[in-house]
Write an enzyme that holds these catalytic residues in place. Structure first.
Site, PDB file in Angstrom:
ATOM      1  N   SER A  98       0.820  -1.220   0.000  1.00  0.00           N
ATOM      2  CA  SER A  98       0.000   0.000   0.000  1.00  0.00           C
ATOM      3  C   SER A  98       0.853   1.267   0.000  1.00  0.00           C
ATOM      4  O   SER A  98       1.802   1.400   0.769  1.00  0.00           O
ATOM      5  CB  SER A  98      -0.927   0.014   1.219  1.00  0.00           C
ATOM      6  OG  SER A  98      -1.629   1.241   1.282  1.00  0.00           O
ATOM      7  N   LYS A 140     -13.606  -4.366   2.214  1.00  0.00           N
ATOM      8  CA  LYS A 140     -14.510  -3.215   2.091  1.00  0.00           C
ATOM      9  C   LYS A 140     -15.966  -3.580   2.369  1.00  0.00           C
ATOM     10  O   LYS A 140     -16.722  -2.762   2.904  1.00  0.00           O
ATOM     11  CB  LYS A 140     -14.365  -2.577   0.715  1.00  0.00           C
ATOM     12  CG  LYS A 140     -13.021  -1.887   0.506  1.00  0.00           C
ATOM     13  CD  LYS A 140     -12.952  -1.186  -0.836  1.00  0.00           C
ATOM     14  CE  LYS A 140     -11.602  -0.523  -1.038  1.00  0.00           C
ATOM     15  NZ  LYS A 140     -11.525   0.227  -2.307  1.00  0.00           N
ATOM     16  N   ASP A 181     -13.882   6.427  -2.702  1.00  0.00           N
ATOM     17  CA  ASP A 181     -13.333   6.025  -4.000  1.00  0.00           C
ATOM     18  C   ASP A 181     -13.961   6.811  -5.149  1.00  0.00           C
ATOM     19  O   ASP A 181     -13.267   7.321  -6.030  1.00  0.00           O
ATOM     20  CB  ASP A 181     -13.537   4.522  -4.231  1.00  0.00           C
ATOM     21  CG  ASP A 181     -12.615   3.673  -3.374  1.00  0.00           C
ATOM     22  OD1 ASP A 181     -11.494   4.131  -3.061  1.00  0.00           O
ATOM     23  OD2 ASP A 181     -13.003   2.543  -3.022  1.00  0.00           O
ATOM     24  N   GLY A 183     -17.730  -3.950  -7.442  1.00  0.00           N
ATOM     25  CA  GLY A 183     -17.620  -2.991  -6.353  1.00  0.00           C
ATOM     26  C   GLY A 183     -17.032  -1.657  -6.760  1.00  0.00           C
ATOM     27  O   GLY A 183     -17.487  -0.602  -6.301  1.00  0.00           O
ATOM     28  N   TYR A 226      -3.432   1.186 -11.784  1.00  0.00           N
ATOM     29  CA  TYR A 226      -2.233   1.960 -12.086  1.00  0.00           C
ATOM     30  C   TYR A 226      -1.026   1.082 -11.847  1.00  0.00           C
ATOM     31  O   TYR A 226      -1.095   0.058 -11.160  1.00  0.00           O
ATOM     32  CB  TYR A 226      -2.152   3.227 -11.224  1.00  0.00           C
ATOM     33  CG  TYR A 226      -1.923   2.944  -9.752  1.00  0.00           C
ATOM     34  CD1 TYR A 226      -0.623   2.848  -9.240  1.00  0.00           C
ATOM     35  CD2 TYR A 226      -2.990   2.743  -8.885  1.00  0.00           C
ATOM     36  CE1 TYR A 226      -0.407   2.570  -7.904  1.00  0.00           C
ATOM     37  CE2 TYR A 226      -2.787   2.468  -7.550  1.00  0.00           C
ATOM     38  CZ  TYR A 226      -1.495   2.376  -7.063  1.00  0.00           C
ATOM     39  OH  TYR A 226      -1.285   2.088  -5.740  1.00  0.00           O
TER      40      TYR A 226
END
Length: 295
Positions: free
Chosen positions: A24, A75, A111, A139, A235
């Site tokens: 992360s 999530k 998001d 999602g 990405y």
């Protein structure tokens, strides 16, 4: 737990929780926000057992933690755990930001707002009045729908490998679309072949898992021509196969690194009441990615 700034022993503690979570970039992003704003924030990574997310969160808050970001695969569990949900979180059916307020766990989903801010602010592409094609109905797409609708595009087309899933997802947003004057249409990816050039779009957003699998969604080339923004939520050091394809078709392309920074900035604002500047942080991350590409 991995610290981003061990010198801040008295700072308010925040974490990103996931499994795995070692990759992360959130700690470096929030550390940059903290330096920029002067906020006393100490942000770590915290890996939760796959069967122990709720216990990990409750323990973190019981030990004095202030807030946490939530990444895969938790999530949906974060959505269930929260005592109070924002409208964005309810619409998304998932939570990526948690905090304690008056003894209750609150949940939000940043998001989608991160996506639209990246497109509109960083990429200088106004969504209002535009035609948007959203690829995927999972999602990531769910989290994007309400913020996209609130930008008042003229039309949102959702195309998914399974057509019924696209239709089902759109059903949840009919009321919001009516409120903002947005036309909705959904179907299978194969239905895109039936679109005429008069039904061309202005923005194509890949919210599917195709890039993770190294696959290009079957999007007709005329939908990715000159003047179109092709956006991939993924990405990496290299452009995704979708972005490579879109660029060959003539589209302007962007990956989701800016979305990552913008959703983090929204979480920082929720927690601290201070809105950091994202441009310098995004530039720093982009440079780091380019350096990785050269290694």
């Amino acid at each position: 737990m991995t610290s981003t700034d061990p010198s801040q022993a008295s700072a308010d503690r925040y974490v990103v929780i996931g499994n795995p979570v070692a990759h992360s970039r959130s700690p470096s992003i929030h550390a940059a926000f903290a330096r920029q704003t002067g906020e006393a924030v100490h942000y770590d990574r915290l890996e939760a057992p796959l069967d122990g997310f709720a216990d990990t969160v409750r323990r973190f808050f019981a030990d004095g933690g202030y807030g946490c970001n939530v990444t895969v695969p938790f999530k949906l569990e974060a959505y269930d755990l929260a005592d109070r949900l924002t409208e964005r979180a309810e619409a998304a059916g998932a939570v990526n930001t948690l905090w304690i307020e008056e003894g209750l766990i609150h949940g939000d989903n940043t998001d989608g707002i991160g996506l639209v801010r990246d497109i509109q602010d960083n990429l200088d592409t106004l969504i209002e009045g535009k035609r948007v094609l959203l690829l995927g109905a999972g999602g990531a797409a769910m989290g994007a729908m309400l913020p996209l609708i609130e930008c008042r595009p003229s039309r949102i087309v959702v195309a998914n490998r399974t057509a019924s899933r696209a239709s089902d997802m759109l059903e949840a947003f009919v009321e919001a679309a009516d409120q903002y004057g947005v036309e909705l249409w959904g179907g299978g990816l194969d239905a895109l072949e039936g679109l005429s050039e008069d039904e061309a779009v202005d923005v194509v957003i890949n919210a599917s898992s195709s890039s993770l699998q190294g696959e290009v969604p079957p999007v007709p080339e005329f939908l990715l021509g000159e003047g179109v923004l092709a956006y991939d939520m993924m990405y990496g050091a290299e452009p995704t196969v979708f972005l490579q394809f879109a660029a060959r078709c003539g589209a302007r392309v962007s990956d989701g690194l800016g979305m990552l920074v913008e959703q983090a900035a929204e979480a920082f604002y929720i927690w601290r009441g201070v809105r950091p500047r994202t441009a310098p942080v995004l530039a720093e991350l982009r440079a780091a990615l380019q350096a990785e590409r050269k290694v």
